[in-house]
Enzyme design. Sequence first.
Site, mmCIF file in Angstrom:
data_model
loop_
_atom_site.group_PDB
_atom_site.id
_atom_site.type_symbol
_atom_site.label_atom_id
_atom_site.label_comp_id
_atom_site.label_asym_id
_atom_site.label_seq_id
_atom_site.Cartn_x
_atom_site.Cartn_y
_atom_site.Cartn_z
ATOM 1 N N SER A 283 -33.887 47.657 -4.875
ATOM 2 C CA SER A 283 -34.442 46.696 -5.826
ATOM 3 C C SER A 283 -35.648 45.905 -5.363
ATOM 4 C CB SER A 283 -33.358 45.715 -6.265
ATOM 5 O OG SER A 283 -32.596 46.290 -7.283
ATOM 6 N N LYS B 112 -36.775 35.239 -7.011
ATOM 7 C CA LYS B 112 -35.860 35.965 -7.915
ATOM 8 C C LYS B 112 -34.730 35.039 -8.350
ATOM 9 C CE LYS B 112 -33.286 40.378 -7.996
ATOM 10 N NZ LYS B 112 -32.955 41.601 -7.213
ATOM 11 N N SER C 69 -34.206 45.940 -9.449
ATOM 12 C CA SER C 69 -33.932 44.798 -10.276
ATOM 13 C C SER C 69 -34.894 43.632 -10.061
ATOM 14 C CB SER C 69 -32.502 44.301 -10.005
ATOM 15 O OG SER C 69 -32.357 43.906 -8.662
HETATM 16 N N1 GLN Z 1 -30.928 50.157 -9.162
HETATM 17 C C1 GLN Z 1 -29.817 50.028 -8.276
HETATM 18 C C2 GLN Z 1 -28.605 49.550 -9.045
HETATM 19 O O1 GLN Z 1 -28.683 49.465 -10.207
HETATM 20 C C3 GLN Z 1 -30.143 49.089 -7.150
HETATM 21 C C4 GLN Z 1 -30.105 47.669 -7.556
HETATM 22 C C5 GLN Z 1 -30.425 46.726 -6.430
HETATM 23 O O2 GLN Z 1 -30.925 47.118 -5.383
HETATM 24 N N2 GLN Z 1 -30.072 45.484 -6.635
HETATM 25 O O3 GLN Z 1 -27.592 49.265 -8.519
#
Ligand code: GLN
Length: 500
Positions: free
Chosen positions: A180, A81, A156
Site C-alpha cells: 500500500s 494517511k 491503500s
Molecule cells: N492491496 C492489499 C490489500 O488489499 C494491500 C493493502 C495494504 O498494503 N494495506 O490488502
Amino acid sequence: MDSELTRMTAAALAAAMAAGEVSAAEVTRAHLDRIATVDARVHAFLHVAGEAALRVARSVDERRAAGEALGPLAGIPIALKDIFTTADMPTTCGSAILDGWQPPYDATITARLRRADMPILGKSNLDEFAMGSSTENSAFGTSRNPWDLDRVPGGSSGGSAAAVAAWEAPVGIGTDTGGSIRQPASVCGLVGVKPTYGGSSRYGLVAFASSLDTPGPLARTVLDAALVHEAISGHDPCDATSVDAPVPPVVAAARQADVSGLRVGVVSEFSGEGYQPGVLARFGEAVELLESLGAKVTEVSCPHFTYALPAYYLIAPSEASSNLARFDAMRYGLRVGDDGTHSAEEVMSLTRARGFGAEVKRRIMLGTYALSSGYYDAYYGKAQQVRTLIIRDFEAAFEQVDVLVSPTTPTTAFPIGERTDDPLAMYLADLCTIPSDLAGNAALSVPCGLAPEDGLPVGLQIMAPVLADDRLYRVGAAVEAALDQRRGHPLLHDAKGLGS
Ligand code: GLN
C-alpha cells in the site's frame, strides 16, 4: 494563485528556508492554497488542518529567527494517511464506522512528525482500513490519479500519493501491509518505501494485519523519502514489535547513489503473462541501466513467491478479523439501533452491518473462516508455512545478491471502476510487493519512466534484506540520477490530468 514552492522537493525547500529565502509559513500557505485549488478534483484529503499547520510553520520561523538549531525537515509540510491517530484531528480509516471519531492521543508517527517540526497539512484518503489497491473502498469517495483523473491513484495509501503527485504536499506518510505504499507510489510516479518491519512504529496506527503493517514515506525523490524515513524511524517502547537497533543510514545512502560492484538479482517469477508490455519494457531498461552503472546483474529464482498472494489473503484477513472485533459500537464512532428496543448484541450487529463496507466484511468473513476450528490448520496454518518458505527464498537469494528487483506492480494506473466488481483482479495489483511484507524485509519503488501504451508512470521495485534499508536508497538514487540525466526526471513532468 499557484506557487512555484509547490514544485520544489522537500530537500530544496529545506535549503531555501535555511538560507532565509522563504519562510516556513509561506511554504505551508502555498501548499494549502494548492489544496484549495485542486483537491475538489483530486480528493486526496479527508480533513485539511489549515490553521494548525500554519501555527507549526510560524513557530518554526520564530525559532529559526531566534537562532535555534532546527531539524532537517523543520517547516516541511506533510500529508498523513488517515489511519494514524491524531489528538487534534479526526481519524476515520476511510470507514463509516469511525466517522466523527476523535482519538485521545497521537500515534508515534504523528508525534515524530511533530517532533521534526513538520506541519501536518491534513489526513489523507485511503481504502477502508487500508484494504484495497485503489482508494475505491473508502467510505468517503475515491481519490483520483493526478496523471489522469479518470484513473485510480493506487491504494491503500492513494490519498497521500495523490497529494504528493498533485503538488498538494511535498511528502506524505502511508502504510504498507501488502504493497500500500509502493503500489500507489508506482502508479503516481513517486518514490515509496516500506521500511523493514518494526523499523517504524505501529503505536497509534489503527491495526489491519499487525504482523505486516509498516508505516513509511511517499516522496517525489529518493532523498526526500530518505529524510522522512529517518525522521519517523527508531525504536519505540510503545510498540512491542519495534526494532531496537540503529536506524540504517538511509540519508547518507541516498546521497551516495552508487551501484558499482553491487550484485542485483532479477526475480524470474515476476514477469510474463499478466504484465503490461510497457511495464516490462521500462523494467528491462532499468535493469540494463543498472548494469551500465556497474552493477552485476543475474537472474534469481524465488520459487515460493508465486504462493505469496494466496498466503497473504489468508494471513491478512485472519489478523484483520481479530483486529476489527474492537469496533463493537460501544467504544468508538458509530452506534446504530441504540434506542432502548435492541439488545447490546443487536446494536453491535446493526452497527457493524451499516458501518463496514463490502470489502471489509469480505475480509472479516474470510479471516474468521480461516481461523475457525477444523479449518485453522488447513488455511491459516498452511499459509504460515508458506510464509516461512518465502522467508527462506529471500535468505537464499540474499546469499547470492545484495538486492532483488522486479516491476512494482504488473500494470500502470487502471481506470476507476475497472476492478471494483472483481476482487481477484484488484488483489493482483500487489503480486510483486507482498513477498517483502510477508518476510518483513525492506523494499522501495522508484519511477523508471512512462509506459508507451498510456504515458503513465512505471515503478521499479528494489528489495533489500531486513535492516539493510540503506541499500534501497543507494540503488534507487543511482537509478533516479541516471534517468534524470537521460531524459529529465519523470516525476518532475507536470501531471497530465491536472495540467501545471
Ligand atoms: N492491496 C492489499 C490489500 O488489499 C494491500 C493493502 C495494504 O498494503 N494495506 O490488502
